[in-house]
Design an enzyme around this catalytic site. Structure first.
Site, PDB file in Angstrom:
ATOM      1  N   ALA A 152      -3.469   7.365  -5.585  1.00  0.00           N
ATOM      2  CA  ALA A 152      -2.101   6.841  -5.697  1.00  0.00           C
ATOM      3  C   ALA A 152      -2.243   5.334  -5.911  1.00  0.00           C
ATOM      4  O   ALA A 152      -2.339   4.558  -4.954  1.00  0.00           O
ATOM      5  CB  ALA A 152      -1.319   7.151  -4.436  1.00  0.00           C
ATOM      6  N   GLY A 174       0.834  -1.208   0.000  1.00  0.00           N
ATOM      7  CA  GLY A 174       0.000   0.000   0.000  1.00  0.00           C
ATOM      8  C   GLY A 174       0.861   1.247   0.000  1.00  0.00           C
ATOM      9  O   GLY A 174       2.074   1.174  -0.219  1.00  0.00           O
ATOM     10  N   ASN A 175       0.262   2.400   0.218  1.00  0.00           N
ATOM     11  CA  ASN A 175       1.031   3.650   0.305  1.00  0.00           C
ATOM     12  C   ASN A 175       0.325   4.610   1.263  1.00  0.00           C
ATOM     13  O   ASN A 175      -0.712   4.276   1.833  1.00  0.00           O
ATOM     14  CB  ASN A 175       1.231   4.264  -1.087  1.00  0.00           C
ATOM     15  CG  ASN A 175      -0.085   4.588  -1.761  1.00  0.00           C
ATOM     16  OD1 ASN A 175      -0.847   5.403  -1.271  1.00  0.00           O
ATOM     17  ND2 ASN A 175      -0.363   3.927  -2.880  1.00  0.00           N
ATOM     18  N   ASN A 176       0.896   5.793   1.426  1.00  0.00           N
ATOM     19  CA  ASN A 176       0.423   6.725   2.464  1.00  0.00           C
ATOM     20  C   ASN A 176      -0.727   7.626   2.042  1.00  0.00           C
ATOM     21  O   ASN A 176      -1.075   8.560   2.770  1.00  0.00           O
ATOM     22  CB  ASN A 176       1.581   7.625   2.916  1.00  0.00           C
ATOM     23  CG  ASN A 176       2.578   6.849   3.742  1.00  0.00           C
ATOM     24  OD1 ASN A 176       2.193   5.904   4.436  1.00  0.00           O
ATOM     25  ND2 ASN A 176       3.844   7.224   3.662  1.00  0.00           N
TER      26      ASN A 176
END
Ligand code: PMT
Length: 407
Positions: free
Chosen positions: A277, A210-212
């Protein structure tokens, strides 16, 4: 802010314990730049003094229909005429009965009957009163006359019981106010698809890539487009944010699910804004059972590219495509490359090395680039304001296309 600035709003307050929330509502509407007049029923003044509303709105509230010395003559008629929107919060069962039956007996129902502006009614009462057939019938009558009923929400009530009857949260009511005031905005009649948040690509039942991304930028875009009159579909990756009101929300997890939802949402759409994102890679397979630490000294996870959503949507004359570029180096050069590769009309570039902008912050600092080589640097500002600037560019591109098509 923006679509509330200088708008003439009347807030009707009737007698419920939740009047304290109406004080916060009045304060937030005033802070957003609207011209707010408050009118109160005599019962409402038993819960909160008019002076409290005067303090937050900067104007003397109206609460006495028999006032022989009012600021304006025929106050209910004058306020009803000036109003661009009447919001009644909290609205008691008595008020709704008066309005449904056309029995104006105090300033709020008098003004509601006299106005031709849109009306939002936010009920608040005990569950038993709310569920009573008489109240339900009156609510249906109000709804059938085009009045927007917001809430009530479920939860703990003043009586100590749980159930429906709580006044909607202030942010929810403000969302509806913005939506109703924005209906005739410069995106009225347009369908806008927005993506937000990151994607989660599962490795095993408990782990993912995943990402922020928090979703804040995409949600702000969805709200701002709604506030300018667009029909908005928000395709959201996992996010802790509540879904914006009056926006169709499709929740997804993986890039492949986001691709499917975006392609479905883009049917008949005028604009696609990809603020999400999206993961660039996904594990080749999701392992069925949780990977155990003692299974191996090192762990390699073979990955393949995810679908490139902007590329798969393709190009068509009627769909304006906007991408985002999150870059840690060569911001402008990389963003330009993406405009060309993904055949975009606009790209919004953020430098994600800045600690006060980009991922998971309330503010953003972006450069908007267009396919004709134009470039505009915006200073640090709240993400809703950034969204408004991006939509300004979109509105002018749509207008340019329309006049080209008509020429
Ligand atoms: O959600 P927040 O916390 O508010 O943070 C906002 C943000 C920083 C995530 C947002 O402003 C942002 O920059 N989003 C795009 C991040 C990104 O994935 O950029 P990219 O350079 O990897 O992708 C370029 C464009 O292609 C993006 O519009 C992306 O949505 C799209 N893309 C990417 C991969 C993929 N498989 N399909 C795509 O369509």
């Amino acid at each position: 802010m923006y679509n509330l600035a200088d708008r003439n709003i009347v807030l009707g307050v009737t007698g419920s314990i939740s009047v304290y929330k109406a004080v916060d509502l009045a304060s937030k509407i005033t802070q957003a730049g609207a011209v707010l007049n408050v009118i109160m029923t005599p019962e409402a003044t038993n819960f909160v003094s008019p002076i409290t509303f005067q303090g937050v709105s900067g104007r003397r509230p109206y609460n006495d229909m028999w006032d022989v010395n009012p600021d304006i003559a025929e106050a209910h008629v004058a306020l009803a005429r000036q109003a661009e929107l009447l919001v009644v919060a909290p609205a008691t069962a008595t008020f709704m009965a008066r309005l449904a039956l056309g029995l104006p007996e105090e300033m709020v129902s008098l003004t509601a009957l006299a106005t031709r502006a849109p009306v939002i009614v936010c009920p608040a009462m005990d569950s038993q009163m709310y569920e009573h057939p008489a109240t339900q019938e009156h609510l249906n009558t109000l709804g059938s006359r085009g009045i927007q009923v917001v809430g009530p929400e479920e939860g703990r009530l003043a009586s100590g019981q749980m159930g429906p009857g709580r006044l909607s949260e202030v942010e929810t009511i403000i969302g509806w106010i913005r939506h109703v005031l924005g209906r005739a905005g410069d995106l009225a009649g347009k369908k806008v698809v927005v993506t937000a948040g990151g994607t989660h690509e599962p490795i095993d039942p408990v782990r993912f890539i995943g990402n922020n991304s928090s979703g804040k930028m995409g949600y702000a875009l969805a709200e701002a487009a709604r506030d300018r009159g667009a029909d908005v579909v928000l395709v959201s990756g996992p996010s802790a944010l509540p879904g914006p009101v009056a926006v169709e929300i499709v929740r997804v997890r993986r890039a492949a699910e986001m691709r499917d939802a975006v392609i479905a949402g883009c049917a008949g759409a005028d604009v696609l804004i990809m603020a999400a994102a999206v993961a660039d890679y996904q594990p080749v397979e999701t392992v069925r059972d949780k990977i155990k630490r003692e299974q191996a000294e090192t762990l390699s996870i073979p990955m393949v590219p995810t679908p490139d959503i902007l590329m798969e949507v393709g190009s068509r004359e009627a769909l304006l495509k906007v991408g985002f570029a999150a870059e840690s180096q060569d911001l402008i050069a990389n963003a330009r490359r993406k405009i060309e590769n993904k055949q975009l009309d606009l790209i919004v570039a953020n430098d994600i090395t800045a600690s006060d902008a980009g991922f998971a912050t309330d503010n953003n600092r972006v450069v908007i680039l267009d396919s004709a080589g134009g470039q505009a640097q915006l200073p640090l500002m709240p993400k809703y304001d950034v969204a408004w600037h991006i939509l300004d560019r979109i509105v002018s591109l749509l207008a340019g296309r329309k006049s080209q098509a008509e020429a």
